[in-house]
Design a protein around this motif. Structure first.
Motif, mmCIF file in Angstrom:
data_model
loop_
_atom_site.group_PDB
_atom_site.id
_atom_site.type_symbol
_atom_site.label_atom_id
_atom_site.label_comp_id
_atom_site.label_asym_id
_atom_site.label_seq_id
_atom_site.Cartn_x
_atom_site.Cartn_y
_atom_site.Cartn_z
ATOM 1 N N ARG A 9 1.065 -1.056 0.409
ATOM 2 C CA ARG A 9 -0.001 -0.282 0.150
ATOM 3 C C ARG A 9 0.866 1.341 -0.060
ATOM 4 O O ARG A 9 0.753 2.312 -0.058
ATOM 5 N N GLU A 10 1.870 0.913 0.891
ATOM 6 C CA GLU A 10 2.738 2.486 0.503
ATOM 7 C C GLU A 10 3.343 2.403 -0.683
ATOM 8 O O GLU A 10 3.687 4.103 -1.053
ATOM 9 N N LEU A 11 3.648 1.552 -1.830
ATOM 10 C CA LEU A 11 4.187 2.210 -2.623
ATOM 11 C C LEU A 11 3.227 2.376 -3.754
ATOM 12 O O LEU A 11 3.038 3.274 -4.226
ATOM 13 N N LEU A 12 2.263 2.011 -3.835
ATOM 14 C CA LEU A 12 0.756 2.667 -4.832
ATOM 15 C C LEU A 12 0.605 4.068 -4.492
ATOM 16 O O LEU A 12 0.369 4.268 -5.181
ATOM 17 N N ARG A 13 0.262 4.424 -2.735
ATOM 18 C CA ARG A 13 0.623 5.365 -2.649
ATOM 19 C C ARG A 13 1.747 6.431 -3.091
ATOM 20 O O ARG A 13 1.690 7.161 -3.934
ATOM 21 N N LEU A 14 3.232 5.828 -3.053
ATOM 22 C CA LEU A 14 4.422 6.643 -3.874
ATOM 23 C C LEU A 14 3.989 6.909 -5.306
ATOM 24 O O LEU A 14 4.079 8.072 -5.430
ATOM 25 N N PHE A 15 3.498 5.529 -5.791
ATOM 26 C CA PHE A 15 3.258 5.905 -7.277
ATOM 27 C C PHE A 15 2.208 6.496 -7.670
ATOM 28 O O PHE A 15 2.319 6.235 -8.459
ATOM 29 N N ILE A 27 9.475 12.164 -12.677
ATOM 30 C CA ILE A 27 9.638 11.923 -11.265
ATOM 31 C C ILE A 27 9.361 10.818 -11.084
ATOM 32 O O ILE A 27 9.738 10.332 -10.058
ATOM 33 N N ALA A 28 8.402 9.567 -11.675
ATOM 34 C CA ALA A 28 7.983 8.156 -11.370
ATOM 35 C C ALA A 28 9.636 7.884 -11.521
ATOM 36 O O ALA A 28 9.202 6.842 -10.428
ATOM 37 N N TRP A 29 10.662 7.626 -12.313
ATOM 38 C CA TRP A 29 11.351 7.232 -12.672
ATOM 39 C C TRP A 29 12.614 7.534 -11.197
ATOM 40 O O TRP A 29 13.106 6.500 -10.776
ATOM 41 N N LYS A 30 13.008 8.437 -10.833
ATOM 42 C CA LYS A 30 13.416 8.977 -9.560
ATOM 43 C C LYS A 30 13.082 8.379 -8.237
ATOM 44 O O LYS A 30 13.478 7.912 -7.210
ATOM 45 N N LEU A 73 18.734 -7.828 -10.460
ATOM 46 C CA LEU A 73 19.473 -8.387 -11.990
ATOM 47 C C LEU A 73 18.368 -7.155 -13.258
ATOM 48 O O LEU A 73 17.152 -7.581 -13.096
ATOM 49 N N ILE A 74 19.142 -6.243 -13.416
ATOM 50 C CA ILE A 74 18.626 -5.445 -14.443
ATOM 51 C C ILE A 74 19.068 -5.235 -15.678
ATOM 52 O O ILE A 74 19.708 -5.449 -16.007
ATOM 53 N N ALA A 75 18.015 -5.544 -16.554
ATOM 54 C CA ALA A 75 18.771 -5.141 -17.644
ATOM 55 C C ALA A 75 17.489 -3.695 -18.798
ATOM 56 O O ALA A 75 16.538 -3.756 -18.289
ATOM 57 N N THR A 76 18.577 -2.954 -18.455
ATOM 58 C CA THR A 76 18.012 -1.652 -19.117
ATOM 59 C C THR A 76 18.647 -0.861 -20.033
ATOM 60 O O THR A 76 20.702 -1.869 -20.270
ATOM 61 N N HIS A 77 18.567 -0.132 -20.653
ATOM 62 C CA HIS A 77 19.420 0.482 -21.947
ATOM 63 C C HIS A 77 20.250 2.637 -21.532
ATOM 64 O O HIS A 77 20.777 2.888 -22.394
ATOM 65 N N ILE A 78 19.683 2.476 -20.138
ATOM 66 C CA ILE A 78 19.055 3.751 -19.669
ATOM 67 C C ILE A 78 20.982 4.326 -19.719
ATOM 68 O O ILE A 78 21.155 3.111 -17.908
ATOM 69 N N VAL A 79 21.374 4.715 -19.652
ATOM 70 C CA VAL A 79 22.663 4.885 -19.050
ATOM 71 C C VAL A 79 22.707 5.716 -17.557
ATOM 72 O O VAL A 79 23.501 5.345 -16.975
ATOM 73 N N GLU A 80 22.042 6.626 -17.305
ATOM 74 C CA GLU A 80 21.979 6.971 -15.691
ATOM 75 C C GLU A 80 21.009 5.758 -14.750
ATOM 76 O O GLU A 80 21.484 5.994 -13.538
ATOM 77 N N GLU A 81 20.505 5.557 -15.579
ATOM 78 C CA GLU A 81 19.996 3.793 -15.058
ATOM 79 C C GLU A 81 21.304 3.059 -14.093
ATOM 80 O O GLU A 81 21.072 2.729 -13.253
ATOM 81 N N VAL A 82 21.466 2.683 -14.978
ATOM 82 C CA VAL A 82 23.297 1.486 -14.973
ATOM 83 C C VAL A 82 23.956 2.997 -13.591
ATOM 84 O O VAL A 82 24.329 2.179 -12.439
#
Length: 281
Positions: A117-123, A167-170, A188-197
């Motif tokens: 429920r905390e995650l639902l509120r946060l997002f 905002i959601a990304w942060k 283990l995260i699959a990503t192509h976003i440099v800032e995420e890495v």
């Protein structure tokens, strides 16, 4: 002290009509965030499916959290894992989010309803909506909340920020940092976003053409990363295969944006091939 391994793949191969995955030899250390980086079609999602026993390898062994995958009843193992797939299932579109959550929580004795429920509120998720009526970003946030609600020991995230606004990304980055605070969890995260890495990963694994090209410590590797904007003949897909260290390429307002892990070699290649570097980052 010997470092624990969360995921081990040894000699793994999977053959499909138009794609071969492997042979894969990979060890993902426990207690860290490892980023799986590579172009679309390099085998990242297929690797996740093998880890979850959603697909079978023709050769090799897959071990997750000390258990051999595909060796029998894996209910207890999967209760220790959270998974966010790259694509949602359209057959769930008519389900309300709260109904899907009620179904999913039955499988996880450690489901933390207060944290969920905390995650639902946060997002800012409206769980009374049908999944098919949610925006892509809201549905992504909801699926992430489901994957995290039982506080899994191993979290598998396939392009988690797809569809998220800044905002959601942060918020997502903050949630994942907090998830790792105990020190005994693995992502283990699959990503192509440099800032995420940059913000999340401890280790980086490069994949292409269904093979693991190498595994590196993030801090050591990123010191040599660079973004080049170049002009010249050649499509981004071709440049991705030919520029030294290229991780991602895309059209960028009349030029091509190249993310490379081998900046000096990439610049020399551009000069030798007649590509003009118009900007660097």
């Amino acid at each position: 002290m010997e470092e624990k391994v969360a995921i081990s793949m040894a000699g793994v191969e999977q053959n499909r009509p138009h794609f071969k995955l492997g042979p894969l030899d990979l060890e993902v250390p426990a207690g860290y965030v490892t980023a799986l980086v590579g172009p679309n079609g390099s085998g990242k999602s297929s690797t996740f499916r093998l880890l979850l026993d959603l697909a079978k390898p023709e050769k090799g062994t897959v071990t997750v959290l000390g258990k051999r995958v595909g060796g029998g009843d894996d209910v207890e193992l999967k209760r220790r894992i959270g998974y966010l797939p790259e694509n949602t299932n359209s057959f769930e579109d008519s389900l309300k989010a709260e109904d899907k959550a009620a179904f999913v929580r039955q499988w996880y004795p450690d489901w933390d309803v207060n944290y969920y429920r905390e995650l639902l509120r946060l997002f800012e998720i409206d769980s009374s909506l049908k999944l098919g009526k949610m925006s892509k970003g809201m549905r992504r946030k909801f699926e992430l909340a489901l994957a995290l609600a039982h506080r899994p020991e191993l979290l598998l995230l396939d392009e988690p920020s797809s569809g998220l606004d800044p905002i959601a990304w942060k918020k997502m980055i903050g949630v994942l940092h907090r998830h790792m605070e105990r020190g005994d969890r693995t992502i283990l995260i699959a990503t192509h976003i440099v800032e995420e890495v940059r913000r999340l990963a401890d280790y980086i694994v490069f994949m292409d053409y269904g093979r693991v090209l190498g595994m590196y410590e993030k801090d050591e590797l990123l010191s040599s990363w660079s973004v080049l904007f170049v002009q010249g003949e050649g499509r981004p897909e071709w440049l991705l295969r030919t520029v030294p260290g290229a991780i991602r390429t895309e059209e960028a307002g009349g030029s091509v944006r190249i993310v490379t892990s081998r900046a000096q070699q990439a610049e020399r290649w551009c000069e030798s091939e007649g590509y003009r570097i118009v900007a660097r980052k």
